[in-house]
Design a protein around this motif. Structure first.
Motif, PDB file in Angstrom:
ATOM      1  N   ALA A 122       1.058  -1.121   0.003  1.00  0.00           N
ATOM      2  CA  ALA A 122       0.005  -0.023  -0.021  1.00  0.00           C
ATOM      3  C   ALA A 122       0.924   1.545   0.101  1.00  0.00           C
ATOM      4  O   ALA A 122       0.753   2.158   0.900  1.00  0.00           O
ATOM      5  CB  ALA A 122      -0.942  -0.086   1.288  1.00  0.00           C
ATOM      6  N   PRO A 123       1.752   1.421  -1.132  1.00  0.00           N
ATOM      7  CA  PRO A 123       2.447   2.430  -0.831  1.00  0.00           C
ATOM      8  C   PRO A 123       1.935   3.991  -1.102  1.00  0.00           C
ATOM      9  O   PRO A 123       2.435   4.836  -0.552  1.00  0.00           O
ATOM     10  CB  PRO A 123       3.581   2.331  -2.123  1.00  0.00           C
ATOM     11  N   ILE A 124       0.908   4.016  -1.860  1.00  0.00           N
ATOM     12  CA  ILE A 124       0.270   5.117  -2.184  1.00  0.00           C
ATOM     13  C   ILE A 124      -0.371   5.713  -0.783  1.00  0.00           C
ATOM     14  O   ILE A 124      -0.175   7.024  -0.320  1.00  0.00           O
ATOM     15  CB  ILE A 124      -0.915   5.189  -3.201  1.00  0.00           C
ATOM     16  N   GLN A 125      -1.021   4.876   0.067  1.00  0.00           N
ATOM     17  CA  GLN A 125      -1.809   5.348   1.160  1.00  0.00           C
ATOM     18  C   GLN A 125      -0.577   5.488   2.330  1.00  0.00           C
ATOM     19  O   GLN A 125      -1.018   6.476   3.257  1.00  0.00           O
ATOM     20  CB  GLN A 125      -2.672   4.045   1.731  1.00  0.00           C
ATOM     21  N   ARG A 126       0.244   4.725   2.311  1.00  0.00           N
ATOM     22  CA  ARG A 126       1.433   5.053   3.546  1.00  0.00           C
ATOM     23  C   ARG A 126       2.087   6.182   3.128  1.00  0.00           C
ATOM     24  O   ARG A 126       2.581   6.971   4.213  1.00  0.00           O
ATOM     25  CB  ARG A 126       2.268   3.744   3.338  1.00  0.00           C
ATOM     26  N   ALA A 127       2.367   6.719   1.963  1.00  0.00           N
ATOM     27  CA  ALA A 127       2.886   7.957   1.590  1.00  0.00           C
ATOM     28  C   ALA A 127       1.993   9.128   2.115  1.00  0.00           C
ATOM     29  O   ALA A 127       2.642   9.962   2.820  1.00  0.00           O
ATOM     30  CB  ALA A 127       3.135   8.036  -0.005  1.00  0.00           C
ATOM     31  N   LEU A 128       0.645   8.938   2.005  1.00  0.00           N
ATOM     32  CA  LEU A 128       0.051  10.011   2.479  1.00  0.00           C
ATOM     33  C   LEU A 128      -0.094  10.243   3.933  1.00  0.00           C
ATOM     34  O   LEU A 128      -0.324  11.029   4.557  1.00  0.00           O
ATOM     35  CB  LEU A 128      -1.431   9.995   2.020  1.00  0.00           C
ATOM     36  N   LEU A 129      -0.330   8.828   4.596  1.00  0.00           N
ATOM     37  CA  LEU A 129      -0.264   8.854   5.910  1.00  0.00           C
ATOM     38  C   LEU A 129       1.056   9.506   6.656  1.00  0.00           C
ATOM     39  O   LEU A 129       0.798  10.040   7.625  1.00  0.00           O
ATOM     40  CB  LEU A 129      -0.598   7.667   6.407  1.00  0.00           C
ATOM     41  N   ALA A 130       2.130   9.060   5.813  1.00  0.00           N
ATOM     42  CA  ALA A 130       3.163   9.680   6.551  1.00  0.00           C
ATOM     43  C   ALA A 130       3.371  11.213   6.317  1.00  0.00           C
ATOM     44  O   ALA A 130       4.480  11.683   6.885  1.00  0.00           O
ATOM     45  CB  ALA A 130       4.388   8.932   6.081  1.00  0.00           C
ATOM     46  N   GLY A 131       2.666  11.898   5.419  1.00  0.00           N
ATOM     47  CA  GLY A 131       3.056  13.221   5.032  1.00  0.00           C
ATOM     48  C   GLY A 131       4.003  13.473   4.026  1.00  0.00           C
ATOM     49  O   GLY A 131       4.447  14.524   4.262  1.00  0.00           O
ATOM     50  N   ASP A 132       4.256  12.451   3.412  1.00  0.00           N
ATOM     51  CA  ASP A 132       5.383  12.609   2.256  1.00  0.00           C
ATOM     52  C   ASP A 132       5.111  13.852   1.328  1.00  0.00           C
ATOM     53  O   ASP A 132       3.864  14.071   1.030  1.00  0.00           O
ATOM     54  CB  ASP A 132       5.575  11.542   1.470  1.00  0.00           C
ATOM     55  N   ALA A 133       6.206  14.723   1.035  1.00  0.00           N
ATOM     56  CA  ALA A 133       5.781  15.801   0.047  1.00  0.00           C
ATOM     57  C   ALA A 133       5.843  15.222  -1.333  1.00  0.00           C
ATOM     58  O   ALA A 133       5.262  15.911  -2.260  1.00  0.00           O
ATOM     59  CB  ALA A 133       6.954  16.664   0.345  1.00  0.00           C
ATOM     60  N   GLU A 134       6.157  14.082  -1.621  1.00  0.00           N
ATOM     61  CA  GLU A 134       6.139  13.417  -2.970  1.00  0.00           C
ATOM     62  C   GLU A 134       5.872  12.114  -3.138  1.00  0.00           C
ATOM     63  O   GLU A 134       6.367  11.300  -2.059  1.00  0.00           O
ATOM     64  CB  GLU A 134       7.369  14.044  -3.904  1.00  0.00           C
ATOM     65  N   SER A 135       5.273  11.443  -4.116  1.00  0.00           N
ATOM     66  CA  SER A 135       5.325  10.049  -4.277  1.00  0.00           C
ATOM     67  C   SER A 135       6.128   9.859  -6.015  1.00  0.00           C
ATOM     68  O   SER A 135       6.733  10.831  -6.309  1.00  0.00           O
ATOM     69  CB  SER A 135       3.906   9.760  -4.178  1.00  0.00           C
ATOM     70  N   GLY A 136       5.718   8.953  -6.493  1.00  0.00           N
ATOM     71  CA  GLY A 136       5.962   8.630  -7.858  1.00  0.00           C
ATOM     72  C   GLY A 136       5.983   7.168  -8.407  1.00  0.00           C
ATOM     73  O   GLY A 136       5.351   6.295  -7.483  1.00  0.00           O
ATOM     74  N   GLU A 223      -2.623  14.695  11.607  1.00  0.00           N
ATOM     75  CA  GLU A 223      -2.575  13.337  11.325  1.00  0.00           C
ATOM     76  C   GLU A 223      -3.943  12.699  11.075  1.00  0.00           C
ATOM     77  O   GLU A 223      -4.008  11.836  10.259  1.00  0.00           O
ATOM     78  CB  GLU A 223      -1.846  12.714  12.766  1.00  0.00           C
ATOM     79  N   LEU A 224      -5.006  13.341  11.588  1.00  0.00           N
ATOM     80  CA  LEU A 224      -6.250  12.859  11.404  1.00  0.00           C
ATOM     81  C   LEU A 224      -6.460  13.456   9.877  1.00  0.00           C
ATOM     82  O   LEU A 224      -7.432  12.483   9.145  1.00  0.00           O
ATOM     83  CB  LEU A 224      -7.461  13.429  12.411  1.00  0.00           C
ATOM     84  N   GLU A 225      -6.299  14.479   9.520  1.00  0.00           N
ATOM     85  CA  GLU A 225      -6.355  14.946   8.073  1.00  0.00           C
ATOM     86  C   GLU A 225      -5.673  13.847   7.060  1.00  0.00           C
ATOM     87  O   GLU A 225      -6.422  13.490   6.154  1.00  0.00           O
ATOM     88  CB  GLU A 225      -5.924  16.352   7.568  1.00  0.00           C
ATOM     89  N   ARG A 226      -4.490  13.412   7.391  1.00  0.00           N
ATOM     90  CA  ARG A 226      -3.718  12.568   6.530  1.00  0.00           C
ATOM     91  C   ARG A 226      -4.634  11.059   6.650  1.00  0.00           C
ATOM     92  O   ARG A 226      -4.825  10.620   5.469  1.00  0.00           O
ATOM     93  CB  ARG A 226      -2.415  12.336   7.097  1.00  0.00           C
ATOM     94  N   GLN A 227      -4.950  10.698   7.703  1.00  0.00           N
ATOM     95  CA  GLN A 227      -5.843   9.584   7.650  1.00  0.00           C
ATOM     96  C   GLN A 227      -7.103   9.523   6.855  1.00  0.00           C
ATOM     97  O   GLN A 227      -7.328   8.670   6.180  1.00  0.00           O
ATOM     98  CB  GLN A 227      -6.398   9.319   9.131  1.00  0.00           C
ATOM     99  N   VAL A 228      -7.770  10.598   6.909  1.00  0.00           N
ATOM    100  CA  VAL A 228      -9.131  10.787   6.123  1.00  0.00           C
ATOM    101  C   VAL A 228      -8.790  10.946   4.678  1.00  0.00           C
ATOM    102  O   VAL A 228      -9.572  10.282   3.824  1.00  0.00           O
ATOM    103  CB  VAL A 228      -9.853  12.222   6.456  1.00  0.00           C
ATOM    104  N   LEU A 229      -7.853  11.531   4.306  1.00  0.00           N
ATOM    105  CA  LEU A 229      -7.358  11.762   3.011  1.00  0.00           C
ATOM    106  C   LEU A 229      -6.766  10.278   2.255  1.00  0.00           C
ATOM    107  O   LEU A 229      -7.256   9.829   1.185  1.00  0.00           O
ATOM    108  CB  LEU A 229      -6.206  12.748   2.556  1.00  0.00           C
ATOM    109  N   ALA A 230      -5.958   9.675   2.650  1.00  0.00           N
ATOM    110  CA  ALA A 230      -5.284   8.446   2.556  1.00  0.00           C
ATOM    111  C   ALA A 230      -6.365   7.277   2.684  1.00  0.00           C
ATOM    112  O   ALA A 230      -6.323   6.606   1.479  1.00  0.00           O
ATOM    113  CB  ALA A 230      -4.317   8.046   3.599  1.00  0.00           C
ATOM    114  N   PHE A 231      -7.420   7.255   3.134  1.00  0.00           N
ATOM    115  CA  PHE A 231      -8.272   5.953   3.463  1.00  0.00           C
ATOM    116  C   PHE A 231      -9.549   6.503   2.187  1.00  0.00           C
ATOM    117  O   PHE A 231     -10.627   5.644   2.582  1.00  0.00           O
ATOM    118  CB  PHE A 231      -8.660   5.763   4.757  1.00  0.00           C
ATOM    119  N   ASN A 232      -9.501   7.469   1.611  1.00  0.00           N
ATOM    120  CA  ASN A 232     -10.529   7.674   0.596  1.00  0.00           C
ATOM    121  C   ASN A 232     -10.075   7.499  -0.561  1.00  0.00           C
ATOM    122  O   ASN A 232      -9.024   7.823  -1.212  1.00  0.00           O
ATOM    123  CB  ASN A 232     -10.788   9.417   0.778  1.00  0.00           C
TER     124      ASN A 232
END
Length: 313
Positions: A122-136, A223-232
């Motif tokens: 789950a790299p996409i969601q984990r990147a969002l949960l961690a607050g990463d500035a970028e993915s790829g 952290e809660l915002e990241r959780q909401v966004l990652a799990f949508n």
């Protein structure tokens, strides 16, 4: 390579479809497609083809759906196809060493992270949960280890504020296809030297679990915002309201001090329901009650009033 290459593609969910299409768009036919077996889905729990299977059948490409690639008979069947290269994108099955060794040019994977960060499911969601500035996306050579192989090409993609897991998923599916199309000719000509990963920098993106969806209002709003966004759109962040599950599809953290207990609804308006957290506030902007559809809070507040109540209790 002088003759037309024999290419196999292995993938299952919607993320993989653009990459499969990119192979055809590059002028290379696919000898066959591998995807996971049909799974029960919908209210009737009827077997449903994966998005990749549906795409392959529409394109007239033979489809194979083994339950495992560890079966020697399945491996022998794959070997008969005599692939030059096996391209994998979100297939969901382990490729054992015997399979990795079959294609002349090996197996490559379209992986939705900047390896070695976020190896795993789950790299996409984990990147969002961690607050990463970028993915790829990385195009990597597959080895026996979990996403440990050397990287042929990587494309960075900035994570925009407010982006959901679903939105990042859709964007990276396109980025992955574009990156694959760019490197495919060089891969087939064996002109690329992949860059080894530094295992010391590796992080692991464990599979998502529904139990992670419950919001703990004692945590900071960010952290809660990241959780909401990652799990949508899955598994969707949730909290309790009068014994019911209130699902939260979108929210944003804001800096505001309050003495109210975490989970307390401070105020509500058409532009958001404001909740006290362990640090700052969380403004809910899209929610859903059981039996209903996700809706903006402006519509939700036509039938509900929450100010002064406490969520999650």
């Amino acid at each position: 390579m002088t003759a037309a290459p024999r290419l196999l593609f292995a993938g299952t969910p919607e993320f993989a479809v653009p990459s499969a299409q990119a192979v055809l768009d590059s002028g290379y036919p696919l000898t066959a497609v591998y995807t996971q077996p049909d799974r029960p889905a919908g209210r009737g729990r009827q077997p449903r083809a994966s998005p990749v299977k549906a795409w392959a059948l529409a394109a007239g490409i033979p489809v194979y759906q083994p339950a495992t690639l560890r079966d020697p008979a399945v491996q022998a069947e794959l070997a008969v196809l005599a692939p030059d290269l096996l391209i994998v994108a979100a297939y969901g099955l382990i490729l054992p060493p015997a399979v990795l060794a079959i294609p002349q040019l090996g197996c490559v994977n379209v992986h939705a992270s900047l390896l070695p960060r976020w190896r795993g499911a789950a790299p996409i969601q984990r990147a969002l949960l961690a607050g990463d500035a970028e993915s790829g996306v990385c195009i990597m050579r597959m080895e026996a280890g979990l996403d440990t192989g050397p990287v042929f090409s990587r494309t960075c993609y900035p994570i925009i504020s407010g982006m959901t897991g679903g939105e990042l998923h859709d964007r990276l599916a396109v980025v992955g296809a574009e990156t694959l199309r760019t490197v495919l000719p060089d891969l087939l000509a064996d002109r690329l030297t992949p860059e080894p990963q530094d295992d010391a920098d590796a992080t692991y993106a464990t599979k998502l679990d529904k139990s992670e969806a419950e919001l703990d209002w004692n945590r900071p709003a960010l952290e809660l915002e990241r959780q909401v966004l990652a799990f949508n759109p899955w598994p969707v962040a949730q909290t309790r309201l009068d014994g019911q599950t209130l699902r939260i599809w979108r929210a944003r953290a804001e800096v505001e001090s309050t003495e109210a207990l975490p989970g307390t609804v401070l105020r509500e308006a058409s532009h958001g329901i404001v909740i006290a957290t362990g640090s700052g506030i969380l403004r809910l902007t899209e929610v859903q009650l059981p039996g209903g559809r996700p809706q903006p809070v402006a519509a939700f507040l036509n039938a509900h009033r929450l100010t002064g109540r406490r969520l999650g209790a």
